[in-house]
Design a protein around this motif. Sequence first.
Motif, short mmCIF file in Angstrom:
data_model
loop_
_atom_site.label_atom_id
_atom_site.label_comp_id
_atom_site.label_asym_id
_atom_site.label_seq_id
_atom_site.Cartn_x
_atom_site.Cartn_y
_atom_site.Cartn_z
N VAL A 65 0.84 -1.20 0.00
CA VAL A 65 0.00 0.00 0.00
C VAL A 65 0.88 1.25 0.00
N GLY A 66 0.26 2.37 -0.29
CA GLY A 66 0.98 3.65 -0.25
C GLY A 66 0.97 4.41 -1.54
N GLY A 67 0.77 3.71 -2.66
CA GLY A 67 0.69 4.37 -3.95
C GLY A 67 2.00 4.97 -4.41
N GLY A 68 1.93 5.71 -5.52
CA GLY A 68 3.11 6.34 -6.07
C GLY A 68 3.75 7.33 -5.13
N CYS A 69 2.95 8.01 -4.32
CA CYS A 69 3.48 8.97 -3.36
C CYS A 69 4.52 8.34 -2.45
N GLY A 119 -2.41 10.27 -16.47
CA GLY A 119 -3.32 9.65 -15.51
C GLY A 119 -3.42 8.15 -15.72
N ASN A 120 -3.50 7.39 -14.63
CA ASN A 120 -3.58 5.93 -14.71
C ASN A 120 -5.04 5.49 -14.88
N THR A 121 -5.53 5.62 -16.12
CA THR A 121 -6.92 5.24 -16.40
C THR A 121 -7.03 4.26 -17.56
N ASN A 122 -5.91 3.85 -18.12
CA ASN A 122 -5.97 2.98 -19.29
C ASN A 122 -6.44 1.58 -18.92
N ASP A 123 -7.20 0.98 -19.79
CA ASP A 123 -7.67 -0.40 -19.65
C ASP A 123 -8.43 -0.63 -18.34
N MET A 124 -9.25 0.35 -17.96
CA MET A 124 -10.08 0.18 -16.77
C MET A 124 -11.57 0.04 -17.12
N GLY A 125 -11.89 0.12 -18.42
CA GLY A 125 -13.29 -0.01 -18.83
C GLY A 125 -14.12 1.21 -18.54
N LEU A 126 -13.48 2.35 -18.33
CA LEU A 126 -14.22 3.56 -17.97
C LEU A 126 -15.08 4.09 -19.12
N GLU A 127 -14.53 4.01 -20.34
CA GLU A 127 -15.25 4.57 -21.48
C GLU A 127 -16.61 3.91 -21.67
N ALA A 128 -16.71 2.63 -21.41
CA ALA A 128 -17.99 1.92 -21.57
C ALA A 128 -19.02 2.40 -20.56
N LEU A 129 -18.56 3.02 -19.48
CA LEU A 129 -19.49 3.53 -18.47
C LEU A 129 -19.90 4.97 -18.76
N LEU A 132 -12.16 6.40 -7.56
CA LEU A 132 -10.95 6.21 -8.37
C LEU A 132 -9.85 7.09 -7.80
N ALA A 133 -8.78 6.46 -7.37
CA ALA A 133 -7.62 7.21 -6.86
C ALA A 133 -6.36 6.55 -7.41
N THR A 134 -6.36 6.35 -8.72
CA THR A 134 -5.33 5.55 -9.37
C THR A 134 -4.05 6.32 -9.67
N GLY A 135 -4.05 7.63 -9.41
CA GLY A 135 -2.83 8.41 -9.53
C GLY A 135 -2.38 8.63 -10.97
N SER A 136 -1.09 8.90 -11.13
CA SER A 136 -0.53 9.18 -12.44
C SER A 136 0.85 8.56 -12.55
N ARG A 137 1.39 8.60 -13.76
CA ARG A 137 2.73 8.07 -14.02
C ARG A 137 3.44 9.02 -14.96
N PRO A 138 4.75 8.93 -15.08
CA PRO A 138 5.45 9.81 -16.02
C PRO A 138 4.98 9.59 -17.45
N TYR A 139 4.86 10.69 -18.18
CA TYR A 139 4.46 10.62 -19.58
C TYR A 139 5.64 10.14 -20.43
N HIS A 140 5.37 9.15 -21.30
CA HIS A 140 6.39 8.57 -22.16
C HIS A 140 6.09 8.87 -23.62
N SER A 160 11.00 9.77 -13.76
CA SER A 160 11.12 10.04 -12.32
C SER A 160 10.82 8.82 -11.46
N ASP A 161 10.26 7.76 -12.04
CA ASP A 161 10.09 6.50 -11.31
C ASP A 161 11.35 5.66 -11.40
N SER A 162 11.81 5.43 -12.61
CA SER A 162 12.94 4.51 -12.80
C SER A 162 14.26 5.09 -12.31
N ILE A 163 14.36 6.41 -12.17
CA ILE A 163 15.60 7.00 -11.67
C ILE A 163 15.90 6.51 -10.26
N LEU A 164 14.87 6.06 -9.56
CA LEU A 164 15.06 5.55 -8.20
C LEU A 164 15.64 4.14 -8.18
#
Length: 462
Positions: free
Chosen positions: A38-42, A269-279, A140-148, A162-166
């Motif tokens: 637990v704890g998320g990206g933060c 934002g971490n929203t890909n492949d969550m089926g949100l669009e169908a809703l 939904l509290a899925t956070g975000s990730r670095p843009y690639h 900024s994730d992989s630099i760690l």
Amino acid sequence: MQQYDVIVIGSGPGGEGAAMKCAKAGKKVAMVEAYGQVGGGCTHWGTIPSKALRQVISGLREMRDSPQFHDSADLQVSFPSLLRTAESVIRKQVVMRQNFYDRNSVQVIHGRARFRDEHTLEVALNNGGHEVYSAKQFVLATGSRPYHPADIDFKHPRVHDSDSILRLTETPESITIYGAGVIGCEYASIFRNLGCKVNLINTRDRLLSFLDDEIVDALAYHLREQGVLVRHNEEAERVVAEEDGVVLELKSNKRIKTDFLLWANGRQGNTNDMGLEALGITPDKRGTVAVNENYQTAVPHIYAVGDVIGWPSLASAAYDQGRHAAAHLVDGSSGAELARDIPTGIYTLPEISSLGRTERELTEARVPYEVGHSLFRSLARAQITGQTTGMLKILFHRDTLEVLGIHCFGAQASEIIHIGQAIMLQPAPHNKITYFVNTTFNYPTMAEAYRVAALNGLNRLY
């Protein structure tokens, strides 16, 4: 199928705030977390590790700068050893936060969630298999990730976000940081104070333009004084990753080669492949979700909080958003309105914190304001600690004396700001700058800067 009153997706600050609020209101709550802890990206990739790194480097810098510790002036520390320090903090945070869920009977489900329909969630479990859960309401509290960008090879060992630099296993001799936002400026401070040659590439004409101009100028000066090479108004043309380094080719025809590249230009934002669009919930091109003032999405019983809704993308704000959304979810009333102004903490060296409006904004709005300054070099506490770089700046209305903005640069800036915040956000007539003159502060303290700045500003009125 297991049924719950509320399922929260994502255990970062926003998800934790929502889950705890719902659980304490008597709801049956489950938390779905894609990561193994637990704890998320933060906790694991963002706020906690980067600030832990910065704190160690800040301490080393103080020792190097202090004449009392001149024998330690050549003390060197490696980036991997700093990461081990950060890992110990992360472990403590994980244990503490897991305890919150255990004590409040919130089941934590580790896996990736996808909506089957607006009340049903399918989770691909981390330990294998799938489970289906249903709930009356979701957060939904899925956070975000670095843009690639698609044309950059982030799998190359010399190209990082900024994730992989760690996970870096060596201390670079040189590094290029593309993107001079908050993350870019913070890592520029960290790596430069480790002795690395740092190129900071800014796509705009100035650093952190949302800050007060005087604070931005101070940051730019100190970064350059430390040895960071800042290049403004540049745009990447191509990234060429080689065996012995990375070449960043800019549209201005400059070519910059360093040991490593840290790409810190935007988040997704971490929203890909969550089926949100169908809703009927359609994220924008950066994956963020639109919400109303109560953090409801286009589907009213599905809420969203934190980085996944975009600005201000702060851990502190996310936690409050989660509690705010949960209050509305529980009884249809969000209760007290969240504070309009949120303090910004930027952990460069020295650090920055800001609250309220800037001089530029007040000038454009034709608000009659005045400025009060307190330079840290004049404070006894700063002289004692040797941390004399910095200032506190208070903006206030010339006629009503209402505090309109507080901007701080220097040691403990992110702590100092909260004293002013408590006064600035009071309703009139209790939000006046005169509070700082009529209140006795401990001496010597950094808080005394408020009295000095208030007197400085009031003296300008006469």
